[in-house]
Design a protein around this motif. Structure first.
Motif, mmCIF file in Angstrom:
data_model
loop_
_atom_site.group_PDB
_atom_site.id
_atom_site.type_symbol
_atom_site.label_atom_id
_atom_site.label_comp_id
_atom_site.label_asym_id
_atom_site.label_seq_id
_atom_site.Cartn_x
_atom_site.Cartn_y
_atom_site.Cartn_z
ATOM 1 N N GLY A 143 0.878 -1.179 0.000
ATOM 2 C CA GLY A 143 0.000 0.000 0.000
ATOM 3 C C GLY A 143 0.903 1.214 0.000
ATOM 4 O O GLY A 143 1.836 1.294 0.806
ATOM 5 N N LYS A 144 0.642 2.163 -0.909
ATOM 6 C CA LYS A 144 1.563 3.295 -1.028
ATOM 7 C C LYS A 144 1.692 4.072 0.282
ATOM 8 O O LYS A 144 2.777 4.508 0.653
ATOM 9 N N GLY A 145 0.576 4.241 0.990
ATOM 10 C CA GLY A 145 0.619 4.988 2.247
ATOM 11 C C GLY A 145 1.509 4.293 3.261
ATOM 12 O O GLY A 145 2.435 4.902 3.834
ATOM 13 N N ALA A 146 1.248 3.012 3.477
ATOM 14 C CA ALA A 146 2.012 2.251 4.470
ATOM 15 C C ALA A 146 3.483 2.163 4.059
ATOM 16 O O ALA A 146 4.384 2.280 4.902
ATOM 17 N N ASN A 147 3.744 1.977 2.777
ATOM 18 C CA ASN A 147 5.142 1.879 2.321
ATOM 19 C C ASN A 147 5.904 3.171 2.620
ATOM 20 O O ASN A 147 7.048 3.147 3.081
ATOM 21 N N GLN A 148 5.269 4.299 2.342
ATOM 22 C CA GLN A 148 5.938 5.583 2.562
ATOM 23 C C GLN A 148 6.126 5.843 4.053
ATOM 24 O O GLN A 148 7.149 6.393 4.484
ATOM 25 N N ALA A 149 5.136 5.423 4.848
ATOM 26 C CA ALA A 149 5.249 5.577 6.307
ATOM 27 C C ALA A 149 6.419 4.748 6.837
ATOM 28 O O ALA A 149 7.246 5.233 7.622
ATOM 29 N N VAL A 150 6.518 3.503 6.385
ATOM 30 C CA VAL A 150 7.598 2.628 6.846
ATOM 31 C C VAL A 150 8.951 3.165 6.378
ATOM 32 O O VAL A 150 9.930 3.159 7.131
ATOM 33 N N ALA A 151 8.990 3.677 5.140
ATOM 34 C CA ALA A 151 10.259 4.223 4.632
ATOM 35 C C ALA A 151 10.752 5.352 5.541
ATOM 36 O O ALA A 151 11.923 5.382 5.919
ATOM 37 N N ALA A 152 9.852 6.263 5.912
ATOM 38 C CA ALA A 152 10.260 7.394 6.766
ATOM 39 C C ALA A 152 10.606 6.920 8.181
ATOM 40 O O ALA A 152 11.565 7.393 8.789
ATOM 41 N N ALA A 153 9.818 5.975 8.701
ATOM 42 C CA ALA A 153 10.047 5.499 10.074
ATOM 43 C C ALA A 153 11.386 4.778 10.191
ATOM 44 O O ALA A 153 12.113 4.944 11.172
ATOM 45 N N ARG A 154 11.736 3.964 9.179
ATOM 46 C CA ARG A 154 13.027 3.243 9.247
ATOM 47 C C ARG A 154 14.208 4.201 9.245
ATOM 48 O O ARG A 154 15.279 3.890 9.743
ATOM 49 N N LEU A 155 14.000 5.379 8.662
ATOM 50 C CA LEU A 155 15.086 6.369 8.630
ATOM 51 C C LEU A 155 15.168 7.153 9.933
ATOM 52 O O LEU A 155 16.079 7.949 10.128
ATOM 53 N N GLY A 156 14.171 6.938 10.815
ATOM 54 C CA GLY A 156 14.217 7.572 12.128
ATOM 55 C C GLY A 156 13.182 8.659 12.350
ATOM 56 O O GLY A 156 13.166 9.283 13.412
ATOM 57 N N SER A 157 12.311 8.911 11.366
ATOM 58 C CA SER A 157 11.250 9.904 11.577
ATOM 59 C C SER A 157 10.177 9.340 12.504
ATOM 60 O O SER A 157 9.924 8.136 12.506
ATOM 61 N N ARG A 158 9.542 10.241 13.241
ATOM 62 C CA ARG A 158 8.345 9.826 13.974
ATOM 63 C C ARG A 158 7.182 9.923 12.996
ATOM 64 O O ARG A 158 6.976 10.967 12.367
ATOM 65 N N VAL A 159 6.445 8.833 12.830
ATOM 66 C CA VAL A 159 5.398 8.769 11.813
ATOM 67 C C VAL A 159 4.089 8.262 12.418
ATOM 68 O O VAL A 159 4.077 7.306 13.183
ATOM 69 N N ARG A 160 3.021 8.942 12.038
ATOM 70 C CA ARG A 160 1.694 8.567 12.506
ATOM 71 C C ARG A 160 0.865 8.241 11.267
ATOM 72 O O ARG A 160 1.089 8.824 10.206
ATOM 73 N N PHE A 161 -0.080 7.326 11.412
ATOM 74 C CA PHE A 161 -0.847 6.895 10.234
ATOM 75 C C PHE A 161 -2.337 7.077 10.454
ATOM 76 O O PHE A 161 -2.866 6.714 11.496
ATOM 77 N N ILE A 162 -3.011 7.630 9.439
ATOM 78 C CA ILE A 162 -4.476 7.638 9.438
ATOM 79 C C ILE A 162 -4.911 6.806 8.239
ATOM 80 O O ILE A 162 -4.558 7.116 7.094
#
Ligand code: RIB
Ligand code: NA
Length: 293
Positions: A37-56
């Motif tokens: 899923g594009k949303g989840a993929n982009q969220a995981v990409a940012a989170a693995r780099l160390g960003s704090r990420v929240r999902f709706i």
């Protein structure tokens, strides 16, 4: 905090040596279910780099939904804005042939991401440094988020995929738009170089293995991609977007953020599956040569 408002799918990936003709049955060489899923993929990409990420977003009340929800928790994404709805969890049927992919998406629960759901999660949006969206959820919801962000002065990164859902009058409300070449031409009906000139520092066009480009106000800046041994390019664009968001939120310029995101995208294609290859910060830094932390 980066807030992603977007899609969550289970990717059903099938690899084959012979692509079946109509009416033909062939045997494939591999089947895997992988979180996507594009949303989840982009969220995981940012989170693995160390960003704090929240999902709706939304998943169905089924086994894929539970697995995807757990997966996002494991990836350290804040899942408090994810609902479980009556529809089936979104899936993507991915056909891999000759290192190329064809994807059929059944949105399911992703289309339950409604304006009401956004209003229930408004506190998540208003506290964000950046809101990141794609177009695998209802258009009205994207529009609603854009208008909230404009009123609250929150920067928005929109990855216009699939492009057919994009509306050109959103341009004023978008901080960064990241189409690929095809999406860019489809949306603007013009070659990407003229689009970049029209929207300096706003449109960043991704060019596959050739890298990415944007206009800095004076010139078109082309940032070449990295030579790599591609295993599976599914989700390379998502890696680019997640990494670009991470870099921008860490205070990088567009130029630096594109360089960083190019590296993340090139690393992501070296592994199977969209989320499988999303790199960590250390992996990106070592390929960048430690230059631009
Ligand atoms: O961008 C790749 C993604 O598109 C896949 O993970 C699939 O789920 C589709 O949404
Ligand atoms: Na990959």
């Amino acid at each position: 905090m980066i807030t992603v408002v977007g899609s969550i799918n289970m990717d059903l990936a099938v690899e084959m040596e012979i692509f079946p003709k109509q009416g033909e049955t062939v045997q494939g060489t591999l089947f895997k279910t992988i979180p996507g899923g594009k949303g989840a993929n982009q969220a995981v990409a940012a989170a693995r780099l160390g960003s704090r990420v929240r999902f709706i977003g939304a998943v169905g009340n089924d086994s894929f939904g539970k697995e995807l929800y757990e997966n996002l928790i494991k990836e350290k994404v804040d899942v408090s804005g994810i609902a479980m709805t009556e529809n089936s969890t979104g899936i993507a049927n991915i056909l891999l042939h000759n290192r190329d992919n064809r994807i059929i998406v059944i949105p399911g629960a992703n289309y339950d991401v409604s304006k009401e759901m956004i209003d229930e999660n408004i506190h998540h949006i208003t506290g964000s440094k950046l809101v990141m969206m794609q177009l695998e959820i209802p258009v009205e919801t994207v529009e609603h988020v854009l208008s909230i962000c404009r009123k609250q002065n929150i920067p928005v990164l929109l990855n216009p995929a699939p492009a057919k859902n994009f509306k050109k009058d959103w341009m004023q409300e978008i901080t960064y738009l990241t189409p690929n070449e095809t999406e860019c031409e489809r949306i603007f009906g013009a070659d990407w170089e003229s689009v970049l000139k029209e929207y300096p520092k706003k449109v960043i066009v991704t060019l596959g293995s050739a890298g990415a480009a944007f206009h800095d106000g004076n010139n078109i800046v082309r940032i070449p991609g990295h030579q790599t041994n591609a295993v599976d390019t599914t989700g390379a664009g998502d890696a680019f977007n997640g990494a670009f968001a991470h870099a921008i939120c860490s205070g990088k310029s567009i130029d630096e953020a594109v360089r960083f995101a190019n590296v993340a995208a090139s690393l992501s294609v070296e592994k199977f599956g969209a989320q499988g290859g999303m790199p960590t910060l250390d992996e990106v830094m070592s390929r960048l040569g430690g230059k631009e932390r």
